[in-house]
Each structure stands twice: as structure tokens, then as C-alpha cells.
Write a protein that holds these residues in place. Structure first.
Motif, short mmCIF file in Angstrom:
data_model
loop_
_atom_site.label_atom_id
_atom_site.label_comp_id
_atom_site.label_asym_id
_atom_site.label_seq_id
_atom_site.Cartn_x
_atom_site.Cartn_y
_atom_site.Cartn_z
N PHE A 52 -40.16 44.80 65.67
CA PHE A 52 -41.14 45.83 65.75
C PHE A 52 -41.02 46.87 66.44
N ALA A 53 -39.56 47.25 66.73
CA ALA A 53 -39.36 48.75 67.25
C ALA A 53 -39.60 49.78 66.02
N ILE A 77 -27.84 42.73 64.63
CA ILE A 77 -28.53 41.58 65.07
C ILE A 77 -30.10 41.57 65.22
N ALA A 78 -30.94 40.95 64.46
CA ALA A 78 -32.29 41.09 64.49
C ALA A 78 -32.78 39.82 65.47
N TRP A 79 -33.76 40.30 66.29
CA TRP A 79 -33.80 39.35 67.24
C TRP A 79 -35.69 39.51 67.61
N LEU A 80 -36.10 38.69 68.31
CA LEU A 80 -37.40 38.64 68.85
C LEU A 80 -37.32 37.69 70.08
N PRO A 81 -38.43 37.94 70.92
CA PRO A 81 -38.75 36.98 72.14
C PRO A 81 -38.83 35.63 71.59
N GLU A 82 -38.37 34.60 72.45
CA GLU A 82 -38.45 33.21 72.14
C GLU A 82 -39.95 32.77 71.86
N ASN A 83 -40.93 33.54 72.80
CA ASN A 83 -42.48 33.44 72.66
C ASN A 83 -43.15 34.77 72.19
N VAL A 84 -44.34 34.66 72.01
CA VAL A 84 -45.01 35.79 71.27
C VAL A 84 -44.67 37.17 72.05
N ILE A 85 -44.70 37.50 73.38
CA ILE A 85 -44.41 38.60 73.83
C ILE A 85 -43.36 38.59 74.98
N GLY A 87 -39.68 36.44 77.02
CA GLY A 87 -38.76 35.20 76.80
C GLY A 87 -37.43 35.97 76.36
N LYS A 88 -36.61 34.82 76.33
CA LYS A 88 -35.18 35.15 75.96
C LYS A 88 -35.08 35.63 74.40
N PRO A 89 -34.06 36.37 74.07
CA PRO A 89 -34.11 36.81 72.68
C PRO A 89 -33.60 35.61 71.81
N LYS A 90 -34.34 35.66 70.76
CA LYS A 90 -34.14 34.64 69.69
C LYS A 90 -33.79 35.23 68.40
N ILE A 91 -32.47 34.99 67.95
CA ILE A 91 -31.64 35.78 67.06
C ILE A 91 -32.33 35.29 65.67
N ILE A 92 -32.85 36.10 64.88
CA ILE A 92 -33.36 35.95 63.60
C ILE A 92 -32.36 35.75 62.45
N ASP A 93 -31.44 36.68 62.49
CA ASP A 93 -30.58 36.86 61.70
C ASP A 93 -29.35 37.93 61.82
N VAL A 94 -28.25 37.66 61.35
CA VAL A 94 -27.08 38.79 61.42
C VAL A 94 -26.67 39.25 60.08
N LEU A 95 -26.36 40.56 60.27
CA LEU A 95 -25.85 41.22 59.05
C LEU A 95 -24.48 41.91 59.61
#
Length: 105
Positions: A52-53, A77-85, A87-95
């Protein structure tokens, strides 16, 4: 923190006493495989990207020269918070790609 955690994860692997990964902060690349037997030392430039950056393009100052030996990869390393806004980073995918190919592009 994602960069520090990446180095910790890399060091959980058995590298047969050939070296170890260290975090360079500040420094380039972010993760460097310190070795007395492998030259040049391998490296990984880590870009932890929050989808979302507003900035989606990594910048590499003087990257053509730095990546010329093709011993440094780039990890996105694409990440989002573990909850909506929050929390700890949750890895979505890695390239992981050759840093030299990114610099040439």
C-alpha cells in the motif's frame, strides 16, 4: 526488522563452515556472506515492500558499478500487517533476482 530476520533465517542453514551472513546497517548490500574462501563475498540487497506504499520503485545509486561482478542478488519481500491495520509483518511473497539484471533494467 524484516532485514534482520532474513539474516537470522539465512544463518540457520548449515554453510559447511564456509562463512556466515551478517547484516550491514548502514551498508550495501543489506546482507553479506562473510567468507574467507568465497571471493567476492555474496550479498543480498533486501527491499521490504509494503504493497500500500506510494513508492514502488527501488533506487540503486551507482548500481551498475556495484552489481558488475554479479555477486549480489536483490530480494523483494512483500508484506502486510497480520491484521487489517496493525500487527507483525506477514510475508505475502518473495522475489529474488540478480541485482545486475535489476541495475541493467
Amino acid at each position: 526488522m524484516i532485514e534482520f530476520s532474513t539474516v537470522e533465517l539465512l544463518n540457520k542453514h548449515d554453510w559447511n563452515n564456509m562463512g556466515e551472513w551478517i547484516r550491514q546497517d548502514p551498508g550495501f548490500p543489506d546482507a553479506l556472506f562473510k567468507s574467507n574462501t568465497i571471493s567476492p563475498n555474496l550479498g543480498i540487497e533486501i527491499k521490504a515492500w509494503f504493497p500500500f506504499a506510494t513508492e514502488i520503485t527501488a533506487r540503486f545509486k551507482d548500481s551498475i558499478t556495484i552489481f558488475s561482478q554479479d555477486n549480489i542478488d536483490m530480494a523483494l519481500i512483500a508484506w502486510l500487517p497480520e491484521n487489517v491495520i496493525w500487527g507483525k509483518p506477514k510475508i505475502i511473497d518473495v522475489l529474488v533476482v540478480s541485482g545486475k539484471s535489476v541495475a541493467e533494467a
